[in-house]
Structures are given as structure tokens and as C-alpha cells.
Motif scaffolding. Sequence first.
Motif, PDB file in Angstrom:
ATOM      1  N   PHE A  65     -65.670  60.745  22.941  1.00  0.00           N
ATOM      2  CA  PHE A  65     -64.832  59.925  23.814  1.00  0.00           C
ATOM      3  C   PHE A  65     -64.022  60.814  24.756  1.00  0.00           C
ATOM      4  N   ARG A  66     -63.438  61.884  24.223  1.00  0.00           N
ATOM      5  CA  ARG A  66     -62.557  62.735  25.010  1.00  0.00           C
ATOM      6  C   ARG A  66     -63.310  63.500  26.097  1.00  0.00           C
ATOM      7  N   ALA A  67     -64.555  63.853  25.809  1.00  0.00           N
ATOM      8  CA  ALA A  67     -65.323  64.654  26.763  1.00  0.00           C
ATOM      9  C   ALA A  67     -65.982  63.820  27.857  1.00  0.00           C
ATOM     10  N   PHE A  68     -66.414  62.607  27.504  1.00  0.00           N
ATOM     11  CA  PHE A  68     -67.263  61.863  28.439  1.00  0.00           C
ATOM     12  C   PHE A  68     -66.681  60.555  28.978  1.00  0.00           C
ATOM     13  N   CYS A  69     -65.619  60.041  28.364  1.00  0.00           N
ATOM     14  CA  CYS A  69     -65.115  58.719  28.752  1.00  0.00           C
ATOM     15  C   CYS A  69     -63.753  58.815  29.427  1.00  0.00           C
ATOM     16  N   GLU A  70     -63.695  58.381  30.665  1.00  0.00           N
ATOM     17  CA  GLU A  70     -62.452  58.391  31.422  1.00  0.00           C
ATOM     18  C   GLU A  70     -61.568  57.234  30.971  1.00  0.00           C
ATOM     19  N   PRO A  71     -60.356  57.527  30.482  1.00  0.00           N
ATOM     20  CA  PRO A  71     -59.472  56.451  30.020  1.00  0.00           C
ATOM     21  C   PRO A  71     -59.222  55.402  31.100  1.00  0.00           C
ATOM     22  N   ARG A  72     -59.224  54.134  30.655  1.00  0.00           N
ATOM     23  CA  ARG A  72     -58.942  52.970  31.505  1.00  0.00           C
ATOM     24  C   ARG A  72     -59.938  52.790  32.643  1.00  0.00           C
ATOM     25  N   GLN A  73     -61.061  53.502  32.561  1.00  0.00           N
ATOM     26  CA  GLN A  73     -62.109  53.338  33.574  1.00  0.00           C
ATOM     27  C   GLN A  73     -63.472  53.068  32.949  1.00  0.00           C
ATOM     28  N   ASP A  74     -63.859  53.924  32.019  1.00  0.00           N
ATOM     29  CA  ASP A  74     -65.199  53.837  31.445  1.00  0.00           C
ATOM     30  C   ASP A  74     -65.250  52.869  30.269  1.00  0.00           C
ATOM     31  N   ASN A  75     -66.461  52.584  29.826  1.00  0.00           N
ATOM     32  CA  ASN A  75     -66.664  51.720  28.670  1.00  0.00           C
ATOM     33  C   ASN A  75     -67.783  52.245  27.791  1.00  0.00           C
ATOM     34  N   VAL A  76     -67.794  51.787  26.553  1.00  0.00           N
ATOM     35  CA  VAL A  76     -68.883  52.076  25.610  1.00  0.00           C
ATOM     36  C   VAL A  76     -69.381  50.752  25.052  1.00  0.00           C
ATOM     37  N   ILE A  77     -70.551  50.814  24.415  1.00  0.00           N
ATOM     38  CA  ILE A  77     -71.129  49.614  23.809  1.00  0.00           C
ATOM     39  C   ILE A  77     -71.344  49.860  22.319  1.00  0.00           C
TER      40      ILE A  77
ATOM     41  N   TYR B 112     -69.871  50.130  12.034  1.00  0.00           N
ATOM     42  CA  TYR B 112     -68.800  50.996  11.561  1.00  0.00           C
ATOM     43  C   TYR B 112     -67.554  50.796  12.421  1.00  0.00           C
ATOM     44  N   GLY B 113     -66.443  50.471  11.785  1.00  0.00           N
ATOM     45  CA  GLY B 113     -65.242  50.075  12.503  1.00  0.00           C
ATOM     46  C   GLY B 113     -64.551  51.171  13.291  1.00  0.00           C
ATOM     47  N   MET B 114     -64.819  52.447  12.992  1.00  0.00           N
ATOM     48  CA  MET B 114     -64.122  53.529  13.685  1.00  0.00           C
ATOM     49  C   MET B 114     -64.527  53.653  15.146  1.00  0.00           C
ATOM     50  N   TYR B 115     -65.716  53.161  15.522  1.00  0.00           N
ATOM     51  CA  TYR B 115     -66.092  53.221  16.939  1.00  0.00           C
ATOM     52  C   TYR B 115     -65.054  52.467  17.777  1.00  0.00           C
ATOM     53  N   ASP B 116     -64.691  51.284  17.315  1.00  0.00           N
ATOM     54  CA  ASP B 116     -63.723  50.465  18.038  1.00  0.00           C
ATOM     55  C   ASP B 116     -62.337  51.094  17.997  1.00  0.00           C
ATOM     56  N   VAL B 117     -61.960  51.649  16.847  1.00  0.00           N
ATOM     57  CA  VAL B 117     -60.653  52.303  16.724  1.00  0.00           C
ATOM     58  C   VAL B 117     -60.555  53.474  17.702  1.00  0.00           C
ATOM     59  N   LEU B 118     -61.595  54.287  17.765  1.00  0.00           N
ATOM     60  CA  LEU B 118     -61.586  55.448  18.644  1.00  0.00           C
ATOM     61  C   LEU B 118     -61.609  55.041  20.113  1.00  0.00           C
ATOM     62  N   ALA B 119     -62.314  53.961  20.419  1.00  0.00           N
ATOM     63  CA  ALA B 119     -62.313  53.451  21.792  1.00  0.00           C
ATOM     64  C   ALA B 119     -60.899  53.051  22.197  1.00  0.00           C
ATOM     65  N   ASN B 120     -60.218  52.313  21.334  1.00  0.00           N
ATOM     66  CA  ASN B 120     -58.843  51.903  21.613  1.00  0.00           C
ATOM     67  C   ASN B 120     -57.901  53.098  21.701  1.00  0.00           C
ATOM     68  N   LEU B 121     -58.083  54.053  20.810  1.00  0.00           N
ATOM     69  CA  LEU B 121     -57.242  55.248  20.790  1.00  0.00           C
ATOM     70  C   LEU B 121     -57.341  56.007  22.110  1.00  0.00           C
ATOM     71  N   ASN B 122     -58.551  56.020  22.679  1.00  0.00           N
ATOM     72  CA  ASN B 122     -58.781  56.762  23.917  1.00  0.00           C
ATOM     73  C   ASN B 122     -58.727  55.888  25.167  1.00  0.00           C
ATOM     74  N   ALA B 123     -58.241  54.649  25.005  1.00  0.00           N
ATOM     75  CA  ALA B 123     -58.095  53.717  26.135  1.00  0.00           C
ATOM     76  C   ALA B 123     -59.422  53.484  26.846  1.00  0.00           C
ATOM     77  N   ILE B 124     -60.460  53.249  26.052  1.00  0.00           N
ATOM     78  CA  ILE B 124     -61.800  52.985  26.579  1.00  0.00           C
ATOM     79  C   ILE B 124     -62.207  51.561  26.197  1.00  0.00           C
ATOM     80  N   GLU B 125     -62.744  50.811  27.139  1.00  0.00           N
ATOM     81  CA  GLU B 125     -63.213  49.463  26.838  1.00  0.00           C
ATOM     82  C   GLU B 125     -64.422  49.521  25.901  1.00  0.00           C
ATOM     83  N   ASN B 126     -64.379  48.731  24.841  1.00  0.00           N
ATOM     84  CA  ASN B 126     -65.510  48.618  23.923  1.00  0.00           C
ATOM     85  C   ASN B 126     -66.198  47.279  24.157  1.00  0.00           C
ATOM     86  N   ARG B 127     -67.391  47.325  24.697  1.00  0.00           N
ATOM     87  CA  ARG B 127     -68.161  46.105  24.937  1.00  0.00           C
ATOM     88  C   ARG B 127     -69.048  45.841  23.721  1.00  0.00           C
TER      89      ARG B 127
END
Length: 347
Positions: free
Chosen positions: A85-97, A103-118
Motif C-alpha cells: 500500500f505504501r509503495a504503490f497506492c497514493e492516499p485519497r486517490q488510488d483504490n484497490v479491489i 482476509y479482513g486485514m486487506y480492508d484494515v490496511l486500505a483504511n489505514l493508508n487512506a485507500i479506497e477498497n472496492r
Amino acid sequence: MNIENLIRKNIKQMKSYSSARDEFEDFEKEMIFLDANENPFENGVNRYPDPQQKSVKSILSKINNITEDQILLGNGSDEVLDLLFRAFCEPRQDNVITLPPTYGMYDVLANLNAIENREVILTKDFQPDLVQILEAVDQKTKIIFLCSPNNPTGNSFSDESIVTLLQKFKGLIVIDEAYIDFSDKESWLQELNDYPNLIITQTLSKAYGMAGIRLGILYASKEITSILNKIKPPYNVNVLTQLKAIERLKKNDSVKKEISVLKGNKELLFKQLLEVNFVVKIYESDANFILVKVDDASKRYKQLLEQGIVVRNRSNQTLCENCLRITIGTADENNKLLNTLKSLQNA
């Protein structure tokens, strides 16, 4: 695809921290170390650990036929996932799917890094919905997470689905193989050189029985691992973890025997659970756990807890209503579980 186009701009521009042990790498040679402000009195852990964990990577490289520069180690899989997340996802801009239930940590880490989880829900047979996934992708989608074998459902995703996503998606595909050692399917490790956007994560927590040492493993192209090495903490895997990992990895035959025993225990438990009258359905599993649908998951969870048996109530997850996730234990533990469940049939 060009990995450079996926990296966050600030990560491209930053300089990585160079620790004392990064500057001096010959750990085998007998030296007097006066470079890292350590306590000089020897006690086994007074020195900083190898920041690149070369001895551990050397063993993993031989076991998996992967070059050492394609391996990144972390403080559990959660750390290596966070680094992505830190290397490839721009906070408040990028998203992941992600593909619930998963596994619930994907969503936790997305929120932690201010990334939209679709979230794109799996099909009823717990497979990726390719049409919906590809429709959810846009120019800001950086990563798709595939947990296979999947947690909490236990099944593996079809090879055809994964290949389709690897070929059609221009971002990163992360296959979380935490449970791959329990599956009859092959790991995707040998496909790394064919797909530059493929990343595989594994762990020593499950099949290797090393949950307490917290060692996560990421396999990818050397282009990707070099980026992650740039931003990882300098001493993220401690001395004791490295020593324990080496000790356990050298006992690969013992690990294989334990896996075989657990797979046998799972097969027997699967059959015996069918004899419990409030068990509605048992899902096929390639992992070291079974997802079981019961009449009332909250009720049965509490009843088991009262008898000193802890399982996981997964009813709060999509497609898992009234489902308990049961880890495969020893033969004795499984028998106690079954006897308890049967005693509750009229309760």
C-alpha cells in the motif's frame, strides 16, 4: 506493463535509510563492530540483525527455486502487505479491489493508508466474479487481492480466473498463499517470471507452525522487491525470528509429515461433522480449517465456548451467515470437539 508507472511519486524520489548493517554486509567474517552504537557485551541478541535476512532467504530460495532478490521478508504477512500500500497506492486517490468474504486485514490496511477498497463479492460458489471485478477497475486501481486458498471459505480460486486477471489487469495482482501448503494445487511461485505484475505472499505461521515468530514472505520480481526494500524498516525481522525460521526451514521433512497428519485429520473431521444434526453444510477446503454452516452460529459458538472450545464465528462476513470456521487440531482435540458437538444436538 511498466512497474515504474505504478510507484508513488514520493517513493520514487525518496532516499532509503542506510543502516550500519547495510553498509557492512560481511556477517560471516570475524570483526570488531564499533559502528552501530550497540552494547558490546555478548548475550546472543546484543547485535542488530541482518537487515536483509540473507541466511533465511538463501534457504527459501533453494526450497522454492526462486532467486534471493525475488524475496522480501517482513514482521508477519501484514507488514509486507502494508508495504505494498505504501509503495504503490497514493492516499485519497488510488483504490484497490478485494473479494469478500476474505482476509479482513486487506480492508484494515486500505483504511489505514487512506485507500479506497472496492469490494467485489465472490460468486455463490466462492469464486472471483470476473465481470464485476473488471468493471470495478479504473485508472486509479493499483492492486487486486486474491486470497487462495481463501480465508474464511477454504477453497482455492480457479487457475483460469487468476490467469484472466493477470492478463487483463494492468496493476498488481497479489495472491495470498498463506494456506497453500495444505492444498493439492501448485503455488503460483513458478509463474513469477511470466507475469511481472504478480506478487505472492506466504507465511511461516500456518503449515510451519511458527505463528509466534511473525515471519511473512513476499515473492515478486526483483524490480518490485527493490522498491519495497527501499521503504521497509531497516531491522524489521529480529534476530530470534531469523534463527527460529532457519531452524524450522531446515526441518522441511518434519513439516511435510505434520501437514500430512493435518490433512488426514481434516478428512476425518469432515466426515464426522456430517453426523451432527445441526450441521447444515460443510464447504470443501484446501486449507487447515473447515467452514461449517450450522442452524445458529451464535448459539453454537457460545455453547462451545462454555465447554472450553474456541472456534470462529464468521456470520458477520458476506455469504457466511451462520457459519463457523473450525481450525483442524490434533486427533484428540478434534475428538473432543466432535463429542461436544454431539452432546449439544438436543440443546
